[in-house]
Design a protein around this motif. Sequence first.
Motif, PDB file in Angstrom:
ATOM      1  N   THR A 162       7.408   6.753  -1.790  1.00  0.00           N
ATOM      2  CA  THR A 162       8.195   7.892  -1.328  1.00  0.00           C
ATOM      3  C   THR A 162       9.673   7.556  -1.481  1.00  0.00           C
ATOM      4  O   THR A 162      10.132   6.526  -0.975  1.00  0.00           O
ATOM      5  CB  THR A 162       7.897   8.224   0.145  1.00  0.00           C
ATOM      6  OG1 THR A 162       6.490   8.454   0.297  1.00  0.00           O
ATOM      7  CG2 THR A 162       8.661   9.462   0.592  1.00  0.00           C
ATOM      8  N   THR A 168       1.821   8.282  -6.416  1.00  0.00           N
ATOM      9  CA  THR A 168       1.010   7.076  -6.239  1.00  0.00           C
ATOM     10  C   THR A 168       0.977   6.324  -7.565  1.00  0.00           C
ATOM     11  O   THR A 168       0.765   6.924  -8.623  1.00  0.00           O
ATOM     12  CB  THR A 168      -0.418   7.424  -5.783  1.00  0.00           C
ATOM     13  OG1 THR A 168      -0.339   8.087  -4.511  1.00  0.00           O
ATOM     14  CG2 THR A 168      -1.262   6.163  -5.626  1.00  0.00           C
ATOM     15  N   SER A 171      -7.215   8.688  -1.541  1.00  0.00           N
ATOM     16  CA  SER A 171      -6.439   7.456  -1.336  1.00  0.00           C
ATOM     17  C   SER A 171      -7.106   6.216  -1.936  1.00  0.00           C
ATOM     18  O   SER A 171      -6.845   5.096  -1.489  1.00  0.00           O
ATOM     19  CB  SER A 171      -6.170   7.225   0.161  1.00  0.00           C
ATOM     20  OG  SER A 171      -5.482   8.309   0.719  1.00  0.00           O
ATOM     21  N   THR A 173      -0.321   2.298  -4.810  1.00  0.00           N
ATOM     22  CA  THR A 173       0.852   2.263  -3.922  1.00  0.00           C
ATOM     23  C   THR A 173       1.420   3.665  -3.844  1.00  0.00           C
ATOM     24  O   THR A 173       1.752   4.257  -4.864  1.00  0.00           O
ATOM     25  CB  THR A 173       1.934   1.313  -4.462  1.00  0.00           C
ATOM     26  OG1 THR A 173       1.427  -0.021  -4.487  1.00  0.00           O
ATOM     27  CG2 THR A 173       3.188   1.383  -3.597  1.00  0.00           C
ATOM     28  N   ARG A 174       1.518   4.156  -2.612  1.00  0.00           N
ATOM     29  CA  ARG A 174       2.129   5.474  -2.428  1.00  0.00           C
ATOM     30  C   ARG A 174       3.625   5.272  -2.243  1.00  0.00           C
ATOM     31  O   ARG A 174       4.075   4.710  -1.251  1.00  0.00           O
ATOM     32  CB  ARG A 174       1.529   6.185  -1.226  1.00  0.00           C
ATOM     33  CG  ARG A 174       2.152   7.562  -0.987  1.00  0.00           C
ATOM     34  CD  ARG A 174       1.424   8.332   0.075  1.00  0.00           C
ATOM     35  NE  ARG A 174       0.126   8.797  -0.394  1.00  0.00           N
ATOM     36  CZ  ARG A 174      -0.686   9.575   0.308  1.00  0.00           C
ATOM     37  NH1 ARG A 174      -0.346   9.979   1.500  1.00  0.00           N
ATOM     38  NH2 ARG A 174      -1.838   9.952  -0.178  1.00  0.00           N
ATOM     39  N   SER A 190       8.481  10.071  -6.532  1.00  0.00           N
ATOM     40  CA  SER A 190       7.528  10.003  -5.424  1.00  0.00           C
ATOM     41  C   SER A 190       6.134  10.351  -5.933  1.00  0.00           C
ATOM     42  O   SER A 190       5.895  11.459  -6.423  1.00  0.00           O
ATOM     43  CB  SER A 190       7.928  10.957  -4.300  1.00  0.00           C
ATOM     44  OG  SER A 190       9.180  10.582  -3.753  1.00  0.00           O
ATOM     45  N   GLN A 246       0.839  -1.199   0.000  1.00  0.00           N
ATOM     46  CA  GLN A 246       0.000   0.000   0.000  1.00  0.00           C
ATOM     47  C   GLN A 246       0.874   1.250   0.000  1.00  0.00           C
ATOM     48  O   GLN A 246       0.534   2.261  -0.600  1.00  0.00           O
ATOM     49  CB  GLN A 246      -0.901  -0.016   1.233  1.00  0.00           C
ATOM     50  CG  GLN A 246      -1.963   1.051   1.251  1.00  0.00           C
ATOM     51  CD  GLN A 246      -2.886   0.884   2.447  1.00  0.00           C
ATOM     52  OE1 GLN A 246      -2.813  -0.114   3.183  1.00  0.00           O
ATOM     53  NE2 GLN A 246      -3.757   1.842   2.656  1.00  0.00           N
ATOM     54  N   SER A 247       2.004   1.186   0.713  1.00  0.00           N
ATOM     55  CA  SER A 247       2.962   2.287   0.710  1.00  0.00           C
ATOM     56  C   SER A 247       4.368   1.709   0.717  1.00  0.00           C
ATOM     57  O   SER A 247       4.593   0.587   1.199  1.00  0.00           O
ATOM     58  CB  SER A 247       2.733   3.215   1.904  1.00  0.00           C
ATOM     59  OG  SER A 247       2.941   2.532   3.105  1.00  0.00           O
TER      60      SER A 247
END
Lengths: 110, 113
Positions: free
Chosen positions: A107, A87, B40, A104-105, A85, A9-10
């Motif tokens: 960074t 999503t 989101s 998916t975020r 960076s 997800q991240s």
Amino acid sequence: QQQVKQSPQSLIVQKGGISIINCAYENTAFDYFPWYQQFPGKGPALLIAIRPDVSEKKEGRFTISFNKSAKQFSLHIMDSQPGDSATYFCAASSREKLTFGTGTRLTIIP
Amino acid sequence: DAMVIQNPRYQVTQFGKPVTLSCSQTLNHNVMYWYQQKSSQAPKLLFHYYDKDFNNEADTPDNFQSRRPNTSFCFLDIRSPGLGDAAMYLCATSLQKINQPQHFGDGTRLSIL
């Protein structure tokens, strides 16, 4: 059966590292698999796409790996940069409808 | 540059007051889509036009309607917006229906007071 499952997800990756995002699907009728990149306040932009008759496609630092028998595909970002960076959404298409993964975020840290 | 343009970028309306969002394209694509994207979350397809043929998703509320007066323009009408309709609305186009890249505009962020 229409779902596309996306993970993680991240994701936090150091600058210069490899970012890997995975997707899985059930519907064997899917036959077009694009990846979209979305920055805050912007619409999704097509990054790279693959059809199931090839196992890998590379465009610059971005590579899609496709495993038809496992019904999985992944995005690899080589030499990740802070500008990456964003999503990321995988997607799968069957006939006229595009089904998106959950996103998916990513960074990238210095 | 050929592109998908959405106006306005930000729209504020009152609960229950009809609102119209617009999309124009210079790509001369046959297909135009409307998506709803909440924070989101992934974009959710509301409906699409293939030329003048309208296709509604089964779970799109009746409150949402669309018009495509010509190839270049497409409108999203929300008849009686509720608080749950606050979202980013994205317009996209593709040359053909099947397995073609979709090109997105930058969206209209709709707020409901």
